[in-house]
Scaffold this active site. Structure first.
Site: not given
Ligand code: BES
Ligand code: ZN
Length: 382
Positions: A189, A206, A240-241, A268, A346
């Site tokens: 992403h 990320d 994605e976020e 990712d 984040h």
């Molecule tokens: N890259 C993260 C997910 C992640 C976190 C993978 C730690 C490996 C290790 C992804 O971009 C993310 O932030 N996802 C969100 C959920 C999404 C449905 C918005 C999250 O983890 O809060």
């Molecule tokens: Zn993220």
């Protein structure tokens, strides 16, 4: 906890002047360069099989699969009954290994420095749109510079348009087969976010890391004049976020058009090696296809120079989940076990130079995996 931070930040933003007038009108766009309606109602799904619920955007932290625009994804109406793919053991080492030797950290370094220089790649921001345009132009340059004239004829790239400013980017290398319409997808992403979207979000790990990881794999395949039997696609998803919005839209479109995706591999976060830990690749085992994941582990053993460890997100944490929901086999590999992954994401600290734990050498291991995935499943012609 996260939610309360978001709420308190939200109230801060609403009480901060520019002018009281503007505040009283409850503007939909609360900051220049962002197209974000915090009062919008979104439909979110917390876990697989669980009921979905409506929630106001301003109350939304992260960790939400936002299904507002794709409520039919995977309900079987638009996805045809597919014959389940099987994944025989990898056997294209003679083709793959010479390509792996040409992978370099130089391109990823340059590309990531540029990609993280945008204030944020938030999908509803002007800079998020600009970063996407830059990505597209970089892909175009790499293709023109690296691919032979005849290979270029097999390559197309396009923007997959979304209603929010930043589009997903899709590059396609046409396969030679006239009988096998299977497609292999390598994804990452391109968007980033801060916990509070208006704040800076360099998104180095990320998912700037995954974005440049797969771009380097693409470059190496072109440099090798690689011609697949099956069509290979590289995807850089938007939003994605925002709750896997870009990948859901793309997966929905493919399912609606009965596109025969045989395998999807998500990258990712590929850069972080936590101090004091063994360098390894994290294989996510929840919200994925078990057979493809098993195949992916064989690829790690065969082609990466670090071992894998099985791990879980515990929720639908990245774009592989959209493909799975659409009924397609997907797999997901991350930088470490979930526990040892980068905790700066984040935030303004998701930077390349935040610590020596951010490693381009580690990232390169994942470019090997993406090359192997493409060649082993895409096949090759001589
Ligand atoms: N890259 C993260 C997910 C992640 C976190 C993978 C730690 C490996 C290790 C992804 O971009 C993310 O932030 N996802 C969100 C959920 C999404 C449905 C918005 C999250 O983890 O809060
Ligand atoms: Zn993220």
């Amino acid at each position: 906890m996260k939610l309360s931070i978001v709420l308190s930040l939200a109230s801060l933003a609403f009480t901060a002047p520019p002018s009281l007038d503007k505040f009283e009108q409850q503007p939909l766009t609360v900051q220049d360069g962002f197209d974000l309606d915090l009062n919008a109602q979104r439909l979110i799904q917390l876990a697989e099989g669980q009921a979905s619920e409506w929630i106001e955007l301003k109350a939304l932290g992260l960790k939400f699969f936002d299904i507002t625009d794709n409520q039919d994804l995977g309900n079987g109406i638009q996805s045809p009954a597919r014959v389940k793919s099987s994944f025989p053991p990898p056997n294209a080492t003679e083709k793959v290994i010479p390509i792996l030797k040409t992978l370099s950290t130089q391109g990823p370094k340059e590309n990531l420095e540029k990609f993280t220089s945008f204030r944020t790649r938030y999908y509803r921001s002007d800079t998020g749109r600009a970063s996407q345009k830059w990505l597209l132009s970089r892909i175009s340059e790499i293709t023109a510079k690296t691919a032979s004239a005849s290979l270029q004829k097999l390559i197309t790239f396009r923007e997959f348009k979304h209603s929010w400013g930043q589009n997903s980017v899709i590059v396609r290398i046409q396969g030679s087969s006239t009988t096998d319409d299977g497609i292999v997808i390598v994804g990452a992403h391109q968007d980033s976010t801060n916990l509070w979207p208006f704040l800076p979000a360099p998104g180095a790990d990320d998912d700037g890391s995954g974005s440049v990881t797969i771009l380097e794999s693409y470059r190496a395949l072109l440099a090798a004049d690689y011609r697949p039997v099956r069509t290979i696609e590289f995807h850089w998803y938007s939003a994605e976020e925002g709750g896997l919005l870009g990948s859901q839209a793309v997966a929905q479109d493919y399912a609606a058009n009965s596109v025969n995706v045989i395998a999807m591999s998500q990258f990712d976060m590929t850069a972080w090696v936590k101090r004091g830990t063994r360098e390894e690749a994290g294989i996510i085992i929840d919200y994925v296809d078990p057979d493809l994941t098993n195949f992916n582990m064989q690829l790690v053993d065969l082609y990466m120079d670090i071992p894998f460890v099985q791990t879980q997100c515990g929720y639908a944490c990245s774009d592989h989940a959209s493909w799975r929901k659409a009924g397609y086999p997907s797999t997901f590999t991350i930088e470490s076990s979930f526990e040892n992954s980068n905790k700066n994401i984040h935030s303004v600290n998701d930077r390349i130079d935040v610590s020596e734990e951010f490693s381009f050498e580690h990232m390169l291991e994942f470019s090997k995996l993406a090359v192997a995935f493409a060649v082993e499943l895409g096949g090759y012609t001589d």
